[in-house]
Write a protein that holds these residues in place. Sequence first.
Motif, PDB file in Angstrom:
ATOM      1  N   SER A 299      17.749 -67.568  -1.188  1.00 32.36           N
ATOM      2  CA  SER A 299      17.904 -66.161  -0.844  1.00 32.36           C
ATOM      3  C   SER A 299      18.918 -65.491  -1.771  1.00 32.36           C
ATOM      4  CB  SER A 299      18.363 -66.018   0.607  1.00 32.36           C
ATOM      5  OG  SER A 299      18.708 -64.675   0.888  1.00 32.36           O
TER       6      SER A 299
ATOM      7  N   SER B 129      21.498 -63.528   1.425  1.00 31.74           N
ATOM      8  CA  SER B 129      22.188 -64.129   2.561  1.00 31.74           C
ATOM      9  C   SER B 129      22.859 -65.442   2.169  1.00 31.74           C
ATOM     10  CB  SER B 129      21.209 -64.371   3.708  1.00 31.74           C
ATOM     11  OG  SER B 129      21.832 -65.063   4.765  1.00 31.74           O
ATOM     12  N   GLU B 130      24.056 -65.673   2.724  1.00 37.86           N
ATOM     13  CA  GLU B 130      24.776 -66.919   2.528  1.00 37.86           C
ATOM     14  C   GLU B 130      24.615 -67.850   3.733  1.00 37.86           C
ATOM     15  OE1 GLU B 130      26.297 -67.833  -0.229  1.00 37.86           O
ATOM     16  OE2 GLU B 130      25.749 -65.943  -1.204  1.00 37.86           O
ATOM     17  N   ALA B 131      23.757 -67.469   4.683  1.00 38.66           N
ATOM     18  CA  ALA B 131      23.557 -68.270   5.893  1.00 38.66           C
ATOM     19  C   ALA B 131      22.985 -69.636   5.524  1.00 38.66           C
ATOM     20  CB  ALA B 131      22.625 -67.555   6.860  1.00 38.66           C
TER      21      ALA B 131
ATOM     22  N   ARG C 142      16.881 -65.684   4.035  1.00 40.69           N
ATOM     23  CA  ARG C 142      17.838 -66.765   3.799  1.00 40.69           C
ATOM     24  C   ARG C 142      17.101 -67.871   3.057  1.00 40.69           C
ATOM     25  NH1 ARG C 142      19.643 -69.546   9.295  1.00 40.69           N
ATOM     26  NH2 ARG C 142      19.928 -67.413  10.000  1.00 40.69           N
ATOM     27  N   THR C 143      17.826 -68.840   2.563  1.00 42.21           N
ATOM     28  CA  THR C 143      17.199 -69.923   1.817  1.00 42.21           C
ATOM     29  C   THR C 143      16.250 -70.717   2.716  1.00 42.21           C
ATOM     30  OG1 THR C 143      19.055 -70.127   0.303  1.00 42.21           O
ATOM     31  CG2 THR C 143      17.620 -72.047   0.529  1.00 42.21           C
TER      32      THR C 143
END
Length: 230
Positions: A30, A33-35, A174-175
């Motif tokens: 992503s 986002s760092e989630a 997110r990833t």
Amino acid sequence: ITELIKNKITNRNAEIKTTPRGSLAVILKSKKSEAKPIAVCCDVDETAFIVSDITDDGFIKVKKLTDYRIGNICGVDVTVGNENVRIPGVMAGKVLHAASKDDREKPSAEKMFVNVGEDNGKKLREKIEKGDFVTYASDFEEFGRDKYTGKALECRIPAGLMIEAANDLTDPGRTVIFYFNTKAKTGATDLFSLIYTYAPETILLLDGISSSPDKDKRNCRPGKGIIAPA
């Protein structure tokens, strides 16, 4: 199978990694986002046996390499071979009236053999040897109205869905990791590699059962896991 999957990933933003055990991770990172990442997984191996012996009269004895559905192996079509040879055969055993109740309901692969139509063990040993593979063999076929069955559908359908999703996903929130897991049916699942390496917040496991035995463990019927519309 993972090499085939690699060739079907067309998303240029995908990062593709292979684990030491042979599993495949397709990673879409992503930009927003760092989630923690989320992971979608499926198994890509299947039920298999190996050749343990070849008798002088041309029958092939086997040992299980993976777990198999009890009641589903007697009379099933199989393929025996290696990198160079593919031989069609049938998993067989004692005739029904000569088998014990336990052998009928819980047949053991080690008590059975593969018949490939050869009556000369010496000639057969020139083509295959101990340690060669034995896997189920079946073509796609219609099984009821607008339902289909076929070889390894419990792996093929989830893997196909994941490939499509990986190719269609452009910029995820997110990833996302699409994880094609190997060694699951040998009891040496590679999911721990996914957990330790990427620490996903959520893991979604896709699975299905293409067929299951009836209460008498003799005939197969469509399971609830796989329904492929026409």
